[in-house]
Design an enzyme around this catalytic site. Structure first.
Site, short mmCIF file in Angstrom:
data_model
loop_
_atom_site.label_atom_id
_atom_site.label_comp_id
_atom_site.label_asym_id
_atom_site.label_seq_id
_atom_site.Cartn_x
_atom_site.Cartn_y
_atom_site.Cartn_z
N HIS A 45 9.21 8.63 3.35
CA HIS A 45 9.15 8.66 1.89
C HIS A 45 9.80 7.38 1.36
O HIS A 45 10.99 7.37 1.06
CB HIS A 45 9.92 9.90 1.40
CG HIS A 45 9.74 10.21 -0.04
ND1 HIS A 45 9.74 11.49 -0.53
CD2 HIS A 45 9.57 9.40 -1.11
CE1 HIS A 45 9.57 11.46 -1.84
NE2 HIS A 45 9.48 10.20 -2.22
N GLU A 72 4.85 9.91 1.93
CA GLU A 72 5.05 10.58 0.65
C GLU A 72 5.55 9.57 -0.38
O GLU A 72 6.27 8.63 -0.02
CB GLU A 72 6.20 11.59 0.70
CG GLU A 72 6.17 12.60 1.76
CD GLU A 72 7.47 13.41 1.77
OE1 GLU A 72 7.41 14.50 2.32
OE2 GLU A 72 8.51 12.97 1.24
N HIS A 192 10.72 21.11 1.77
CA HIS A 192 11.97 20.91 1.03
C HIS A 192 12.96 22.03 1.31
O HIS A 192 12.68 23.19 1.05
CB HIS A 192 11.77 20.79 -0.50
CG HIS A 192 12.65 19.71 -1.05
ND1 HIS A 192 14.00 19.88 -1.25
CD2 HIS A 192 12.39 18.43 -1.37
CE1 HIS A 192 14.50 18.74 -1.69
NE2 HIS A 192 13.57 17.84 -1.77
N1 PXP Z 1 8.51 17.17 1.02
C1 PXP Z 1 8.73 16.26 0.04
C2 PXP Z 1 7.62 15.95 -0.91
C3 PXP Z 1 9.97 15.60 -0.06
O1 PXP Z 1 10.17 14.70 -1.01
C4 PXP Z 1 10.97 15.91 0.89
C5 PXP Z 1 12.28 15.17 0.83
O2 PXP Z 1 12.07 13.82 0.95
C6 PXP Z 1 10.69 16.85 1.88
C7 PXP Z 1 9.45 17.48 1.91
C8 PXP Z 1 11.68 17.22 2.93
O3 PXP Z 1 12.77 17.88 2.36
P1 PXP Z 1 14.09 18.10 3.21
O4 PXP Z 1 14.68 16.75 3.46
O5 PXP Z 1 14.94 18.97 2.33
O6 PXP Z 1 13.69 18.78 4.48
#
Ligand code: PXP
Length: 239
Positions: A45, A72, A192
């Site tokens: 990301h 992402e 997330h």
């Molecule tokens: N999905 C998206 C769109 C995100 O922005 C993130 C965090 O960068 C995640 C998944 C992963 O979340 P986590 O780091 O809490 O596992």
């Protein structure tokens, strides 16, 4: 039968590297190791200020990803150009503003529908699968389907927050959302705040869940268990 793939988000590895400067830990090596240990995808990301993964990291990673590469981010022109250059398997569009610590909401697809349609079309013409980060709101999901996106990624922070209090209540809006998405012909990802406590229940109960992307908890668990064992533990939750 296992249908949900584990994509490891390696942003936290880059955060650790950036804390000291230099190149330790090496994000390319970390991605290679994650795949060797069973990860079925790698997620990055790149944020506009490059405080975690840098744009150059994304370019450097391309040739070592043998699983699924998922990029992402907010679709600024710079981000769009990077994705079109690198050509990952999947791009996940998130509505992050510049200053958020981590993604904290899904798209308001109703408001940004025309913009998203345009961006999605560009990626799909380049052969890149698209996913839109959304909440479990049924109207938003319906509009997401109208953008032409291949997939949606359900924002699971509310599920994770409410899980301890009442599992069933926490997941029920997501089950409804998933069924609706499948009915509309959308494929389904989620992510997330998923972790070793809440992942199994989520993947077991969510119909059609193709992929979870997990970063913060997984990389933190790797401090206790090591990366290889941690990835195995997460894969076991998805069995
Ligand atoms: N999905 C998206 C769109 C995100 O922005 C993130 C965090 O960068 C995640 C998944 C992963 O979340 P986590 O780091 O809490 O596992």
């Amino acid at each position: 039968m296992k249908v949900t793939r584990l994509s490891v988000n390696i942003n936290k590895i880059a955060t650790l590297r950036n804390a000291r400067g230099g190149s330790i830990p090496d994000v390319v090596k970390a991605a290679v190791k994650c795949q060797e240990f069973g990860a079925e995808g790698i997620t990055v990301h790149p944020r506009p200020d490059e405080r975690h993964i840098r744009y150059q990291d994304v370019r450097d990673l391309r040739s070592v990803i043998t699983t699924e590469f998922n990029i992402e981010g907010y679709p600024s022109q710079r981000f769009i150009d990077l994705v079109l250059e690198v050509k990952p398997h999947q791009v996940t569009l998130v509505p992050d503003s510049h200053d958020v610590i981590t993604s904290n909401q899904g798209w308001n697809v109703i408001k940004y529908e025309d913009f998203l349609k345009e961006v999605i079309k560009g990626f799909q013409q380049a052969g890149i699968r698209t996913s839109l980060f959304v909440e479990s709101d049924l109207t938003q999901i319906e509009r997401a389907s109208a953008t032409g996106t291949n997939r949606i990624e359900l924002y699971t922070e509310p599920y994770a927050r409410n899980y301890a209090e009442n599992h069933e209540k926490a997941i029920s809006p997501y089950v409804r959302a998933a069924k609706w998405a499948l009915e509309l012909g959308l494929e389904l990802n989620a992510g997330h705040d998923l972790n070793l406590t809440n992942l199994r229940y989520f993947s077991k109960n969510l119909p059609g869940l193709l992929e979870v992307s997990i970063g913060h908890a997984l990389i933190s668990d790797a401090l206790y268990y090591g990366l290889e064992k941690t990835i195995q533990l997460y894969l076991e939750q998805l069995q």
